[in-house]
Design an enzyme around this catalytic site. Structure first.
Site, PDB file in Angstrom:
ATOM      1  CB  SER A  35       0.528   4.228   2.359  1.00  0.00           C
ATOM      2  OG  SER A  35      -0.568   3.736   1.929  1.00  0.00           O
ATOM      3  CG  ASP A  95       3.210  -1.927  -2.080  1.00  0.00           C
ATOM      4  OD1 ASP A  95       1.914  -2.299  -2.127  1.00  0.00           O
ATOM      5  OD2 ASP A  95       3.502  -0.679  -1.677  1.00  0.00           O
ATOM      6  CG  HIS A  98       1.341  -0.726   1.382  1.00  0.00           C
ATOM      7  ND1 HIS A  98       1.790   0.251   0.486  1.00  0.00           N
ATOM      8  CD2 HIS A  98       0.655  -0.083   2.113  1.00  0.00           C
ATOM      9  CE1 HIS A  98       1.463   1.384   0.665  1.00  0.00           C
ATOM     10  NE2 HIS A  98       0.645   1.298   1.742  1.00  0.00           N
TER      11      HIS A  98
END
EC number: 2.3.1.31
Lengths: 381, 381
Positions: B153, B320, B353
């Site tokens: 991320s 995701d 995610h």
């Protein structure tokens, strides 16, 4: 900004003094349903089309809104010469039960506390309760069978509920960009919005009218969150991309510059709070979250439509991630299992869930074609 | 709840009295970078792995958090015998510039107002500023080249920025579940969170410490919104589906029953506010929003990596939707154009995610295999 729980504007409405039994077991002693009509009911009362509005919609489907001055919310779809042709059909659109545009809802006078609005004490309503209230209106207008029921998003849920509850009263149903149940993700997004409203100190436990305020900040955040889910990534990027409002230079002040998308969302939020009541937002999002047609029929969605003679047209949009095509496909399968008459069209669009409200020629042609064919089958002149 | 801007706990840190020039043009007179290390630096200082944390992460990557008591945030990935093996590598993890766990950020003493924390007057930092601060730490530790930089991320954004800014100092880079720029949709979700914080009356324009409060409700709503984007629809449904907490019966009270997903989100929000500073949340989300490696290189992402000798492993997760596989593919293409050494793996997972933080055996095997091969190529024993 109207903070009064009993606004002055007189929306056209019908009053039902017998009240309404709700799914939750509560009874509303008397209900008002505000509505608008367009076009002319024919002699045998067979050309009525009920348009069901979405979460934050209202009855002003085909005319300028008298309070906000905004254009008709579905002007591209409903009107003279439009797919839902008011030269041909008698179009009815009513504000949902629980709403804030003249129909009975949290802002109405409570049955229990004289002179007080319901606020959060308004009993929870379901999509089916909304439909039963609409049925009363249709009966009052002397219409025993609707030629069609059409709606997008929560309006599509109502179209499905109409076909399930009153199959004999619906010749054709057009649920658009919708689902037979609200997903966990959609419930979660609604919950974020509700928490934002609860967190606003101006909410006052739902009794904000007594304080002369509205929970504007919380409601704006709720609207902003929802608005993102209405758009596709492509639509957001096209509209705003990553453009900064004051050029592309990073200023040394943390919020010295803004992305265009931020200003837009803020505008969406703040214009919304001037027209929509927070308690209605809580009530109606809740109704959507509870919608689950299969669960209401022992886990079988097909059972909700068994023996139905209604003609269905299901429409989804390829970039809608709030009510994705898979949800419409699930409904189509269930209708097939129930041996119902069903067409299903996925419209290719990159505009997300919002596409159903926008200028989508393929979508409009599909609706016009379906209604035209159904009108012929129904023997409409 | 710690409301003090200068908390008592002494995080291990290094101080850099020369300060740091920021991308925005501001200069921080002095910075602290808090960090943790695991394992042993080898004799030629060639086995260091820098782990970069995500938006709300911190330096406690492989040990119980001293403040929250929570387990290591990446315990499945980093530790003895784990893919990032602390028996083999010297692992460093530092709190990002702008953070609230000991590194200089909005909660630190302002350069300008003696005795006051920066608050929202803290200058905006970029992902690159965070990386330049980390570079100072690495230099201080006597390490001229990192064996690897890895992060998911926002941590992946840092890994990309490291490879772009300091190619000679990065033997291998592993950007996971990330993108070379933040999308309009992601900016919009961040903006909703920020607006929820601004809307909280306890925010006090960012000077909440002076009032002995924190904008807990706004920050909780921000966290809830973000949390939805970290999960896939499947993960949300599996965890909660539409289960009601008190059975399946609709009560006649509007909020008399709760969906399980709602309680979970509320819990996520309220536990978060006890450990994270609102001004840091504003600062770091902003840094992510401004990240755009291609824009920084005349619109060409390939140019950001021209001539790079770094070995890249890109990893994405199939479900995701916050940092979808397409974003990693874009980076892979750019790296190919730059003739860089790049592997790209999409891990099939339905956990969204969040998968990068969870127990995903395929993912862990992929990382272990890549690092093993790179270690051989780097001549690590």
């Amino acid at each position: 900004m109207d903070q009064s729980p009993f606004p002055e504007i007189a929306h056209l409405h019908e009053t039902f003094t017998e009240g309404l039994d709700l799914d939750c077991g509560a009874h509303l002693a008397q209900i008002d349903i505000a509505y608008r009509t367009y076009g002319t009911l024919n002699a045998d009362r067979s050309n009525a089309v009920l348009v069901c509005h979405a979460l934050t919609g209202d009855q002003y489907v085909a005319e300028t809104h008298p309070l906000t001055g905004k254009p008709a919310w579905w002007g591209a779809m409903v009107g003279a010469g439009k797919p839902v042709d008011t030269d041909r059909y008698f179009v009815i659109c009513s504000n949902v039960l629980g709403g804030c545009m003249g129909s009975t809802g949290p802002r109405s006078r409570s049955d229990q506390n004289v002179g007080e609005p319901w606020g959060t004490l308004f009993p929870p309503v379901t999509i089916q309760d909304m439909v039963r209230a609409q049925k009363k209106l249709i009966d009052r207008l002397g219409i025993s069978r609707l030629f069609a029921v059409i709606g997008g998003s929560m309006g599509g849920m109502q179209a499905l509920a109409w076909a399930s509850l009153f199959p004999e009263s619906v010749f054709a149903a057009v649920p658009v960009a919708t689902a037979a149940h609200h997903s966990a993700q959609n419930i979660a997004f609604h919950e974020v919005g509700r928490q934002a409203i609860f967190a606003d100190p101006d909410f006052h436990g739902g009794r904000y009218w007594a304080h002369g305020v509205i929970p504007a900040r919380g409601l704006a955040v709720a609207r902003m969150t929802a608005h993102i889910t209405y758009l596709s990534e492509a639509a957001l990027t096209r509209k705003f991309g990553r453009r900064l409002q004051g050029g592309d230079v990073l200023s040394p002040i943390l919020f010295g510059e803004r992305f265009a998308v931020e200003s837009y969302l803020e505008h969406q939020g703040s214009s919304f709070v001037r027209r929509f009541d927070a308690n209605s937002y809580l009530c109606i999002t809740r109704a959507m979250d509870f919608f689950d047609l299969a669960a209401d029929h022992g886990g079988s969605l097909g059972a909700a439509f068994r023996g139905s003679k209604t003609r269905f047209l299901l429409v989804s949009f390829s970039s809608d991630w709030l009510f994705p095509t898979a949800e419409s496909r699930t409904i189509a399968r269930a209708l097939n299992q129930a041996a119902a008459n069903v067409s299903f069209v996925e419209i290719v669009s990159d505009k997300g869930h919002d596409a159903f409200l926008l200028d989508e020629p393929d979508f409009h042609r599909t609706i016009a074609g379906f209604l035209g064919g159904a009108a012929e089958a129904a023997g409409l002149a």
